[in-house]
Enzyme design. Structure first.
Site, PDB file in Angstrom:
ATOM      1  N   ARG A  20      -2.021  -6.700  -7.890  1.00  0.00           N
ATOM      2  CA  ARG A  20      -0.880  -7.568  -7.587  1.00  0.00           C
ATOM      3  C   ARG A  20      -0.706  -8.661  -8.621  1.00  0.00           C
ATOM      4  O   ARG A  20       0.378  -8.944  -9.069  1.00  0.00           O
ATOM      5  CB  ARG A  20      -1.057  -8.226  -6.215  1.00  0.00           C
ATOM      6  CG  ARG A  20      -0.636  -7.354  -5.081  1.00  0.00           C
ATOM      7  CD  ARG A  20      -1.270  -7.820  -3.816  1.00  0.00           C
ATOM      8  NE  ARG A  20      -2.707  -7.564  -3.846  1.00  0.00           N
ATOM      9  CZ  ARG A  20      -3.497  -7.712  -2.812  1.00  0.00           C
ATOM     10  NH1 ARG A  20      -3.024  -8.136  -1.678  1.00  0.00           N
ATOM     11  NH2 ARG A  20      -4.775  -7.432  -2.901  1.00  0.00           N
TER      12      ARG A  20
ATOM     13  N   HIS B 139       0.834  -1.211   0.000  1.00  0.00           N
ATOM     14  CA  HIS B 139       0.000   0.000   0.000  1.00  0.00           C
ATOM     15  C   HIS B 139       0.869   1.262   0.000  1.00  0.00           C
ATOM     16  O   HIS B 139       0.601   2.206  -0.741  1.00  0.00           O
ATOM     17  CB  HIS B 139      -0.891   0.048   1.252  1.00  0.00           C
ATOM     18  CG  HIS B 139      -1.884  -1.062   1.381  1.00  0.00           C
ATOM     19  ND1 HIS B 139      -1.968  -1.860   2.495  1.00  0.00           N
ATOM     20  CD2 HIS B 139      -2.855  -1.508   0.535  1.00  0.00           C
ATOM     21  CE1 HIS B 139      -2.943  -2.735   2.343  1.00  0.00           C
ATOM     22  NE2 HIS B 139      -3.493  -2.549   1.167  1.00  0.00           N
TER      23      HIS B 139
ATOM     24  N   LYS C  48     -16.866  -7.109   7.245  1.00  0.00           N
ATOM     25  CA  LYS C  48     -15.554  -7.726   7.398  1.00  0.00           C
ATOM     26  C   LYS C  48     -15.126  -7.735   8.853  1.00  0.00           C
ATOM     27  O   LYS C  48     -15.419  -6.806   9.598  1.00  0.00           O
ATOM     28  CB  LYS C  48     -14.530  -6.936   6.574  1.00  0.00           C
ATOM     29  CG  LYS C  48     -14.448  -7.374   5.130  1.00  0.00           C
ATOM     30  CD  LYS C  48     -13.190  -6.821   4.513  1.00  0.00           C
ATOM     31  CE  LYS C  48     -13.098  -7.112   3.030  1.00  0.00           C
ATOM     32  NZ  LYS C  48     -11.933  -6.466   2.434  1.00  0.00           N
TER      33      LYS C  48
ATOM     34  N   SER D 195      -2.477  -7.756   3.497  1.00  0.00           N
ATOM     35  CA  SER D 195      -2.686  -7.527   4.931  1.00  0.00           C
ATOM     36  C   SER D 195      -2.934  -8.858   5.642  1.00  0.00           C
ATOM     37  O   SER D 195      -2.459  -9.098   6.748  1.00  0.00           O
ATOM     38  CB  SER D 195      -3.878  -6.597   5.155  1.00  0.00           C
ATOM     39  OG  SER D 195      -3.653  -5.361   4.539  1.00  0.00           O
TER      40      SER D 195
HETATM   41  P1  ADP Z   1      -9.539  -4.579   0.042  1.00  0.00           P
HETATM   42  O1  ADP Z   1     -10.003  -4.547   1.438  1.00  0.00           O
HETATM   43  O2  ADP Z   1     -10.520  -3.995  -0.956  1.00  0.00           O
HETATM   44  O3  ADP Z   1      -8.931  -5.891  -0.392  1.00  0.00           O
HETATM   45  P2  ADP Z   1      -6.983  -3.505   0.653  1.00  0.00           P
HETATM   46  O4  ADP Z   1      -7.042  -2.590   1.778  1.00  0.00           O
HETATM   47  O5  ADP Z   1      -6.375  -4.838   0.896  1.00  0.00           O
HETATM   48  O6  ADP Z   1      -8.389  -3.540  -0.064  1.00  0.00           O
HETATM   49  O7  ADP Z   1      -6.166  -2.842  -0.530  1.00  0.00           O
HETATM   50  C1  ADP Z   1      -6.552  -1.644  -1.141  1.00  0.00           C
HETATM   51  C2  ADP Z   1      -5.989  -1.634  -2.532  1.00  0.00           C
HETATM   52  O8  ADP Z   1      -4.588  -1.847  -2.482  1.00  0.00           O
HETATM   53  C3  ADP Z   1      -6.542  -2.700  -3.457  1.00  0.00           C
HETATM   54  O9  ADP Z   1      -6.656  -2.147  -4.757  1.00  0.00           O
HETATM   55  C4  ADP Z   1      -5.486  -3.782  -3.444  1.00  0.00           C
HETATM   56  O10 ADP Z   1      -5.470  -4.528  -4.643  1.00  0.00           O
HETATM   57  C5  ADP Z   1      -4.232  -2.933  -3.303  1.00  0.00           C
HETATM   58  N1  ADP Z   1      -3.132  -3.666  -2.703  1.00  0.00           N
HETATM   59  C6  ADP Z   1      -3.145  -4.447  -1.615  1.00  0.00           C
HETATM   60  N2  ADP Z   1      -1.924  -4.982  -1.365  1.00  0.00           N
HETATM   61  C7  ADP Z   1      -1.109  -4.528  -2.355  1.00  0.00           C
HETATM   62  C8  ADP Z   1       0.277  -4.748  -2.685  1.00  0.00           C
HETATM   63  N3  ADP Z   1       1.055  -5.564  -1.987  1.00  0.00           N
HETATM   64  N4  ADP Z   1       0.784  -4.100  -3.772  1.00  0.00           N
HETATM   65  C9  ADP Z   1      -0.014  -3.312  -4.525  1.00  0.00           C
HETATM   66  N5  ADP Z   1      -1.329  -3.070  -4.276  1.00  0.00           N
HETATM   67  C10 ADP Z   1      -1.872  -3.677  -3.217  1.00  0.00           C
END
Ligand code: ADP
Length: 162
Positions: free
Chosen positions: A91, A18, A42, A129
């Site tokens: 990803r 992120h 969630k 995460s």
């Molecule tokens: P969600 O709860 O919708 O899965 P996240 O909080 O996990 O969202 O992530 C928000 C955004 O960041 C999403 O577009 C997700 O694909 C992206 N994201 C999560 N992890 C990574 C990473 N390691 N590298 C790039 N983008 C990421």
């Protein structure tokens, strides 16, 4: 006029993946609003308030990054803020189908919106995460997966020490 984009997500907690997307977005936009979703369906480890606080700590001193929270439809939040650009990260192919659907739906709900996708940097391709929480809970090393501040908060949560 200032260019602003919103990067929405759960951020439970924020990872290096992120952080990378946010920093790269600040090279394109004047301001990036990291919008933490209050998602009642969630099961989150950190409360929305804590997730916001942790991201603020990570970006302390970076005035191009603003942290906020929202509930309900993202398009309504964007409408209130007057922002037309959404940022998301990709990803792998596995992210694509869901993200494609999300972008299409948001555009159907508001034609003025657009979503910009950034490819994850190679070193962050496998970071999520969820995986970070699992590794930390099992006592593994997460120092290369999240900022140090996040590591501290995770250890505090799981083991009540730091
Ligand atoms: P969600 O709860 O919708 O899965 P996240 O909080 O996990 O969202 O992530 C928000 C955004 O960041 C999403 O577009 C997700 O694909 C992206 N994201 C999560 N992890 C990574 C990473 N390691 N590298 C790039 N983008 C990421």
């Amino acid at each position: 006029m200032e260019s602003i984009a919103v990067y929405p997500g759960s951020f439970d907690p924020i990872t290096n993946g992120h952080v990378d997307i946010i920093l790269r977005s600040t090279m394109i936009f004047d301001k990036v609003v990291v919008a933490v979703a209050k998602n009642y369906q969630k099961d989150h480890l950190f409360s929305t308030e804590d997730r916001v606080k942790i991201i603020e700590e990570v970006f302390l001193g970076n005035d191009k990054v603003v942290v906020d929270m929202f509930s309900g439809l993202l398009i309504n939040y964007l409408d209130i803020k007057g922002v037309k650009v959404i940022i998301r990260g990709l990803r792998a192919i596995s992210d694509f189908e869901f993200e494609f659907q999300l972008a299409q739906i948001n555009r159907k709900l508001n034609r003025k919106l657009d979503t910009i996708y950034m490819m994850a940097s190679e070193e962050n391709l496998y970071i999520s995460s969820k995986i970070v929480k699992e590794i930390c809970m099992l006592g593994g090393d997460i120092s290369k997966l999240v900022p140090q501040i996040v590591q501290k908060h995770l250890k505090e949560k799981f083991f009540n020490n730091f």
